[in-house]
Motif scaffolding. Sequence first.
Motif, PDB file in Angstrom:
ATOM      1  N   ASP A  33       0.819  -1.202   0.000  1.00 55.30           N
ATOM      2  CA  ASP A  33       0.000   0.000   0.000  1.00 55.30           C
ATOM      3  C   ASP A  33       0.854   1.254   0.000  1.00 55.30           C
ATOM      4  N   VAL A  34       2.170   1.121   0.244  1.00 59.89           N
ATOM      5  CA  VAL A  34       3.072   2.276   0.283  1.00 59.89           C
ATOM      6  C   VAL A  34       3.710   2.400  -1.105  1.00 59.89           C
ATOM      7  N   LYS A  35       3.408   3.506  -1.795  1.00 58.25           N
ATOM      8  CA  LYS A  35       3.932   3.755  -3.131  1.00 58.25           C
ATOM      9  C   LYS A  35       5.119   4.703  -3.042  1.00 58.25           C
ATOM     10  N   VAL A  36       6.177   4.403  -3.832  1.00 55.57           N
ATOM     11  CA  VAL A  36       7.397   5.200  -3.793  1.00 55.57           C
ATOM     12  C   VAL A  36       7.671   5.716  -5.199  1.00 55.57           C
ATOM     13  N   TYR A  37       7.853   7.037  -5.332  1.00 57.65           N
ATOM     14  CA  TYR A  37       8.137   7.682  -6.613  1.00 57.65           C
ATOM     15  C   TYR A  37       9.478   8.389  -6.514  1.00 57.65           C
ATOM     16  N   VAL A  38      10.277   8.259  -7.546  1.00 57.20           N
ATOM     17  CA  VAL A  38      11.533   9.014  -7.655  1.00 57.20           C
ATOM     18  C   VAL A  38      11.456   9.829  -8.931  1.00 57.20           C
ATOM     19  N   ASP A 123      -0.584   5.831  -7.449  1.00 55.21           N
ATOM     20  CA  ASP A 123      -1.054   4.637  -8.125  1.00 55.21           C
ATOM     21  C   ASP A 123      -2.442   4.300  -7.615  1.00 55.21           C
ATOM     22  N   LYS A 124      -3.440   4.311  -8.515  1.00 53.89           N
ATOM     23  CA  LYS A 124      -4.816   4.005  -8.148  1.00 53.89           C
ATOM     24  C   LYS A 124      -5.196   2.573  -8.552  1.00 53.89           C
ATOM     25  N   GLY A 125      -4.221   1.771  -8.738  1.00 54.68           N
ATOM     26  CA  GLY A 125      -4.466   0.419  -9.224  1.00 54.68           C
ATOM     27  C   GLY A 125      -3.895   0.277 -10.610  1.00 54.68           C
ATOM     28  N   ASP A 126      -4.767   0.238 -11.610  1.00 54.65           N
ATOM     29  CA  ASP A 126      -4.329   0.159 -12.998  1.00 54.65           C
ATOM     30  C   ASP A 126      -4.070   1.536 -13.583  1.00 54.65           C
ATOM     31  N   ILE A 127      -4.437   2.620 -12.822  1.00 52.29           N
ATOM     32  CA  ILE A 127      -4.265   3.993 -13.300  1.00 52.29           C
ATOM     33  C   ILE A 127      -3.359   4.734 -12.335  1.00 52.29           C
ATOM     34  N   ILE A 128      -2.419   5.497 -12.877  1.00 53.44           N
ATOM     35  CA  ILE A 128      -1.517   6.307 -12.065  1.00 53.44           C
ATOM     36  C   ILE A 128      -1.842   7.772 -12.308  1.00 53.44           C
TER      37      ILE A 128
END
Length: 484
Positions: A33-38, A123-128
Amino acid sequence: MAYASVTYTSASGTTFALTNSEGIAIGYIRQQDVKVYVNDVLKTLGVDYNFNSAGTAVVFNVALSGATVLIQRITEIAEPTVVYTAGSTLTATDLNNADNQIRFGLQEFRDSVNAGQGVTDGDKGDIIVGNSGSTWSIDAAAVVEGKIDSGAVTESKTGSNAVTESKIASGSVTETKLADNSVTSAKIVAGTIVNSDINASAAIDGTKISPNFGSQNIQTTGNVQATGNVQATGNVQASGSVVLVGAGGNTSLTASSTAGNNTLILPNSNGTANQFIKNSGTAGTLGWSSLTENSNNNLFGKNGGLIPASYYYRLESDVNHSNSIAAQNIFGVGPVLASSTVYEFESVFTLRRASAAYATHTILIGFGDGTGTLITTNNIAYYSIGNFSASASTVAAPDVNTVFETTNFNSVTAASGAATGALVLILLVKGTVSVNAGGTFIPQFKLSALPGSTQTYQTAAGSYFRIWELGASGSNTSIGTWQA
């Protein structure tokens, strides 16, 4: 304050804590559930990063430098975290997870409202969602076959060059899928058609091959080259040369430049060693004939007779000698002879001395070599062809079977005691020599005494020496047929 996310700007290093801007830990139910963006690029758990052992920080596999790192919790709310069933036991963990799913979802919604966003980035699942909700992208694997209606992908929906070789299943392009005349030369890769691709009964016309072949004539304005043998039951014609290529060079066969046709018929066998080819009873029909030779290339002709190949030396100008009683080379040179070989020789030479006062002396003739081991000389005779002097002189009688060696010279003539007078002595010397060890054979002369302080001899121009090989030494020399 953001409850469920933290942004690190100009971030460097590998480890980033899960705490919000107020220093409060960002809790989560599941690590995914933790999303990481760089730099706005979603990273993959287990590939790009992992959690520390306490689960309180994100640890990258490769250190970052000056990057923007967004850590954002997006709790899955489509399904309940805990499903209660009648008669089941309630645990504190189940109650906490059920409560946290609701609480975390509200925190994430509050963060979105506080930021003035209807939908938060992430990230909302299949949609970012990104760029403050202005950019939406579908995950690469989200559009599966089941999401595409039958017949929805039309020709206009397919981009140019979109259907590549990898998109076509092996064996799916059958003969019926190919239009007539669609396979042209441009569609065939050079060098891909091999012998097995051509039907054995194809009967390809020779005019389709350059140069022509088969039952037709092979014709070319270039060269015919073969690394193997060239075989023909008919004629082989060439306006140039026929070149036979060997390991160390080439041999060319070239027709005569004069008019007319010549036919040479080769022998029907290889012949035997030392034979040569000559015209047989019919001109142009070649056959083998024999001439044998000894080790010095002397030929034995019909009935075994010797055809000698001679060493020959003739003086074009006089050879001047020194005023000495030591042995002197008559010609200034000598032939180099082979070991264990018998030779026959012949020489005519002129020794002369100018008219002047002289002392009585004797001229002696002999042969020598540089080592003293060369010669076993026998059967040598000398003859006086002419002896001309202003005063009386004597010439020794012919001396046959006399041995000449370096240390054994024989007297030829003794000059008289006259005070003046020229001397011209012309000798014919013939004989044989048996050679032990190969070396130089030296015709020479010496004087018994000095004829005077200025009296020297010279060998006159026109004098010659000739020697030829007879055979091997060690026994009687026999050439031809002899009968006792």
